[in-house]
Design a protein around this motif. Sequence first.
Motif, PDB file in Angstrom:
ATOM      1  N   LEU A  28      32.448  94.897 -43.758  1.00 44.71           N
ATOM      2  CA  LEU A  28      31.934  94.173 -42.736  1.00 44.71           C
ATOM      3  C   LEU A  28      32.703  93.717 -41.593  1.00 44.71           C
ATOM      4  CD1 LEU A  28      29.455  91.936 -44.769  1.00 44.71           C
ATOM      5  CD2 LEU A  28      28.748  93.689 -43.094  1.00 44.71           C
ATOM      6  N   SER A  29      34.100  94.283 -41.973  1.00 49.15           N
ATOM      7  CA  SER A  29      35.013  94.220 -40.793  1.00 49.15           C
ATOM      8  C   SER A  29      35.334  95.529 -40.042  1.00 49.15           C
ATOM      9  CB  SER A  29      36.460  93.890 -41.362  1.00 49.15           C
ATOM     10  OG  SER A  29      36.943  94.891 -42.307  1.00 49.15           O
ATOM     11  N   LEU A  30      34.337  96.561 -40.186  1.00 53.32           N
ATOM     12  CA  LEU A  30      34.853  97.837 -39.632  1.00 53.32           C
ATOM     13  C   LEU A  30      34.243  97.578 -38.142  1.00 53.32           C
ATOM     14  CD1 LEU A  30      32.966 100.405 -41.889  1.00 53.32           C
ATOM     15  CD2 LEU A  30      35.415  99.992 -41.365  1.00 53.32           C
ATOM     16  N   GLY A  31      33.480  96.781 -37.739  1.00 53.89           N
ATOM     17  CA  GLY A  31      33.369  96.453 -36.443  1.00 53.89           C
ATOM     18  C   GLY A  31      34.504  96.184 -35.244  1.00 53.89           C
ATOM     19  N   LEU A  32      35.291  95.594 -36.047  1.00 56.86           N
ATOM     20  CA  LEU A  32      36.751  95.130 -35.323  1.00 56.86           C
ATOM     21  C   LEU A  32      37.462  96.456 -34.855  1.00 56.86           C
ATOM     22  CD1 LEU A  32      37.850  92.245 -37.619  1.00 56.86           C
ATOM     23  CD2 LEU A  32      36.724  92.233 -35.385  1.00 56.86           C
ATOM     24  N   PHE A  33      37.035  97.699 -35.669  1.00 58.32           N
ATOM     25  CA  PHE A  33      37.967  99.064 -35.620  1.00 58.32           C
ATOM     26  C   PHE A  33      37.251  99.824 -34.286  1.00 58.32           C
ATOM     27  CE2 PHE A  33      39.114  97.712 -39.720  1.00 58.32           C
ATOM     28  CZ  PHE A  33      40.644  97.863 -39.592  1.00 58.32           C
ATOM     29  N   VAL A  34      36.030  99.440 -33.922  1.00 66.26           N
ATOM     30  CA  VAL A  34      35.262 100.239 -33.030  1.00 66.26           C
ATOM     31  C   VAL A  34      36.166 100.667 -31.637  1.00 66.26           C
ATOM     32  CG1 VAL A  34      33.366 100.259 -31.393  1.00 66.26           C
ATOM     33  CG2 VAL A  34      32.796  99.378 -33.720  1.00 66.26           C
ATOM     34  N   SER A  35      36.641  99.280 -31.034  1.00 71.22           N
ATOM     35  CA  SER A  35      37.351  99.546 -29.722  1.00 71.22           C
ATOM     36  C   SER A  35      38.709 100.176 -29.995  1.00 71.22           C
ATOM     37  CB  SER A  35      37.788  98.175 -29.253  1.00 71.22           C
ATOM     38  OG  SER A  35      38.440  98.330 -28.064  1.00 71.22           O
ATOM     39  N   PRO A  36      39.317  99.791 -31.035  1.00 72.44           N
ATOM     40  CA  PRO A  36      40.806 100.568 -31.361  1.00 72.44           C
ATOM     41  C   PRO A  36      40.452 102.158 -31.562  1.00 72.44           C
ATOM     42  CG  PRO A  36      40.736  98.625 -32.466  1.00 72.44           C
ATOM     43  CD  PRO A  36      39.411  98.490 -31.754  1.00 72.44           C
ATOM     44  N   LEU A  37      39.439 102.316 -32.575  1.00 75.31           N
ATOM     45  CA  LEU A  37      39.220 103.778 -32.603  1.00 75.31           C
ATOM     46  C   LEU A  37      38.756 104.642 -31.398  1.00 75.31           C
ATOM     47  CD1 LEU A  37      37.247 103.643 -36.244  1.00 75.31           C
ATOM     48  CD2 LEU A  37      39.113 105.140 -35.525  1.00 75.31           C
ATOM     49  N   ASN A  38      37.886 103.907 -30.469  1.00 72.73           N
ATOM     50  CA  ASN A  38      37.538 104.481 -29.372  1.00 72.73           C
ATOM     51  C   ASN A  38      38.941 104.753 -28.555  1.00 72.73           C
ATOM     52  OD1 ASN A  38      36.003 105.492 -27.134  1.00 72.73           O
ATOM     53  ND2 ASN A  38      35.849 103.451 -26.232  1.00 72.73           N
ATOM     54  N   THR A  39      39.903 103.756 -28.274  1.00 72.57           N
ATOM     55  CA  THR A  39      41.074 104.003 -27.494  1.00 72.57           C
ATOM     56  C   THR A  39      41.740 104.966 -28.011  1.00 72.57           C
ATOM     57  OG1 THR A  39      41.013 101.752 -26.859  1.00 72.57           O
ATOM     58  CG2 THR A  39      43.048 102.861 -26.568  1.00 72.57           C
ATOM     59  N   SER A  40      42.155 105.118 -29.468  1.00 68.61           N
ATOM     60  CA  SER A  40      43.044 106.264 -30.152  1.00 68.61           C
ATOM     61  C   SER A  40      42.312 107.604 -29.907  1.00 68.61           C
ATOM     62  CB  SER A  40      43.102 105.846 -31.469  1.00 68.61           C
ATOM     63  OG  SER A  40      43.962 106.805 -32.291  1.00 68.61           O
ATOM     64  N   THR A  41      41.005 107.563 -30.175  1.00 70.69           N
ATOM     65  CA  THR A  41      40.693 109.051 -30.310  1.00 70.69           C
ATOM     66  C   THR A  41      39.915 109.680 -28.835  1.00 70.69           C
ATOM     67  OG1 THR A  41      38.399 108.344 -30.874  1.00 70.69           O
ATOM     68  CG2 THR A  41      39.938 108.610 -32.810  1.00 70.69           C
ATOM     69  N   GLY A  42      39.495 108.692 -27.926  1.00 67.88           N
ATOM     70  CA  GLY A  42      38.794 108.974 -26.696  1.00 67.88           C
ATOM     71  C   GLY A  42      37.690 109.485 -27.107  1.00 67.88           C
ATOM     72  N   LEU A  43      36.962 109.417 -28.139  1.00 68.81           N
ATOM     73  CA  LEU A  43      35.491 109.831 -28.533  1.00 68.81           C
ATOM     74  C   LEU A  43      34.371 109.183 -27.699  1.00 68.81           C
ATOM     75  CD1 LEU A  43      35.710 110.373 -32.311  1.00 68.81           C
ATOM     76  CD2 LEU A  43      35.903 112.232 -30.423  1.00 68.81           C
ATOM     77  N   GLY A  44      34.659 108.172 -27.279  1.00 72.70           N
ATOM     78  CA  GLY A  44      33.450 107.389 -26.604  1.00 72.70           C
ATOM     79  C   GLY A  44      32.713 106.317 -27.270  1.00 72.70           C
ATOM     80  N   ILE A  45      32.241 105.565 -26.710  1.00 73.85           N
ATOM     81  CA  ILE A  45      31.631 104.330 -27.658  1.00 73.85           C
ATOM     82  C   ILE A  45      30.347 104.889 -28.386  1.00 73.85           C
ATOM     83  CG2 ILE A  45      30.375 103.253 -25.920  1.00 73.85           C
ATOM     84  CD1 ILE A  45      32.333 101.395 -28.172  1.00 73.85           C
ATOM     85  N   THR A  46      29.519 105.873 -27.819  1.00 73.45           N
ATOM     86  CA  THR A  46      28.375 106.204 -28.186  1.00 73.45           C
ATOM     87  C   THR A  46      28.700 106.937 -29.596  1.00 73.45           C
ATOM     88  OG1 THR A  46      27.279 106.480 -26.280  1.00 73.45           O
ATOM     89  CG2 THR A  46      26.149 107.701 -27.861  1.00 73.45           C
ATOM     90  N   THR A  47      29.649 107.880 -29.450  1.00 74.70           N
ATOM     91  CA  THR A  47      30.008 108.481 -30.684  1.00 74.70           C
ATOM     92  C   THR A  47      30.680 107.781 -31.921  1.00 74.70           C
ATOM     93  OG1 THR A  47      30.674 110.554 -29.388  1.00 74.70           O
ATOM     94  CG2 THR A  47      31.701 110.322 -31.738  1.00 74.70           C
ATOM     95  N   ILE A  48      31.462 106.573 -31.438  1.00 71.69           N
ATOM     96  CA  ILE A  48      31.894 105.662 -32.354  1.00 71.69           C
ATOM     97  C   ILE A  48      30.869 104.984 -33.221  1.00 71.69           C
ATOM     98  CG2 ILE A  48      33.566 103.787 -32.755  1.00 71.69           C
ATOM     99  CD1 ILE A  48      34.998 106.361 -32.495  1.00 71.69           C
ATOM    100  N   SER A  49      29.861 104.628 -32.160  1.00 74.90           N
ATOM    101  CA  SER A  49      28.633 103.757 -32.669  1.00 74.90           C
ATOM    102  C   SER A  49      27.890 104.660 -33.748  1.00 74.90           C
ATOM    103  CB  SER A  49      27.967 103.263 -31.593  1.00 74.90           C
ATOM    104  OG  SER A  49      28.421 102.413 -30.671  1.00 74.90           O
ATOM    105  N   LEU A  50      27.648 105.983 -33.448  1.00 74.25           N
ATOM    106  CA  LEU A  50      27.140 106.677 -34.333  1.00 74.25           C
ATOM    107  C   LEU A  50      27.748 106.823 -35.812  1.00 74.25           C
ATOM    108  CD1 LEU A  50      24.784 108.627 -35.060  1.00 74.25           C
ATOM    109  CD2 LEU A  50      26.143 110.681 -33.878  1.00 74.25           C
ATOM    110  N   VAL A  51      29.064 107.071 -35.510  1.00 77.14           N
ATOM    111  CA  VAL A  51      29.882 107.005 -37.155  1.00 77.14           C
ATOM    112  C   VAL A  51      29.728 105.669 -37.780  1.00 77.14           C
ATOM    113  CG1 VAL A  51      32.055 106.757 -37.801  1.00 77.14           C
ATOM    114  CG2 VAL A  51      31.670 108.452 -35.877  1.00 77.14           C
TER     115      VAL A  51
END
Length: 406
Positions: A28-51
């Motif tokens: 349940l803490s995974l939501g805190l990683f959405v923004s850092p993952l997006n910044t680090s990978t450059g995949l975009g918020i839609t792709t990270i949300s799908l993950v």
Amino acid sequence: MSNDPKWSYWMLAATAAALLAITNGGRLSLGLFVSPLNTSTGLGITTISLVMAVAQLSWGAVQPLAGAVADRYGAGRALAAGVICMALGAALTPWAHTGLTLSITVGVLLAGGAGASSLAVLLGAAVSRVPEQYRGMASGAINAGGSFGQFIFAPLMQAFIAMIGWMGAMWAMALIVITALPLARVLRTPAPDTSPSAVGTTVDRGMKAALKDAFADRSYLLLHAGFFTCGFHIAFLVTHLPGEVGLCGLPPSVASWSLGIIGLSNIAGSLYAGWCVQRYRSKHVLFWMYGSRAVLVAIYLMAPKTELTFYLFAVGLGFTWLATVPPTASLVGKLHGSRYLATLFGLTIFTHQIGGFLGAWLGGIAISAHGDFQWMWYADMVLAALAAMANLPIREGRVVRHVPTT
């Protein structure tokens, strides 16, 4: 240890609660990683949300399978495998840089591992060995453990992200999760005796017959419908509450503390739900829980978006957050017995996580298309109201209150 005559039901529930605190808190803490993952990978918020949506679905899909393993072979193997997979997924995530690899590490290994060592197996392992008059409180206590884990993990992971980066935070999560392995051994259960002499056609007609009976039962299907909405609601908030906080111009700490407060509030909510299950019809408990969510979302939409608003909103939502689990599990047991509780309750959790998949994914689509989550809030409110109504036709007898004997 399960054969020790001194091994009481409350110790069993406490052990299950401790294991759930670790696996559920990390998930349940995974939501805190959405923004850092997006910044680090450059995949975009839609792709990270799908993950994250895949993670929600995986957590639910694994539970009936793990429950079936536990029902047939005992809970120890399912729990141990889940802990190991979750730790492995967290450890490998820093090396994942594409949507596919993140879906494997976060979506399958981490979330799937958390699912195999989560509610369905834990409730099946513990509650089925607890005297019937205490099962409501036992399930509430176990569920409260998961909420306590959320309260601890959310600010802890946010602190790790700030101090050692998101990669270091993932490795820290892996180390914490692997410490839960001894708890899985404590909760091991012997494989049920399925020999013809032990089973008998009137006692256990087999899992296939149990599944057939359950899905022919309108009440069981209505229970699924309500739990679907619960999953939509929780996954949307867990995944996108940090984004909502950011849109309001507030610091990330508001999101982590809000998630922590939700967990803290749900400890009280879960224990209260367990108490209610022993005194009132579970379908009425669920009606008021889902109905209150619709009201709270409406109040939130009209309120000024300040830190205090988010914290008060977290307290209100947290009280029913996963407190729906004790009455839902209780209804599954009342409708179809405890022999295949892990499997049948696991299937309701799968439905819960189908809703979770949509809540996480559609939230990402909404923010990309409209720049805010307004339509998601409206959908959440309507679904909560429908879920409340769906529980009322469920067939459930009056609660028989057990009076302690002296």
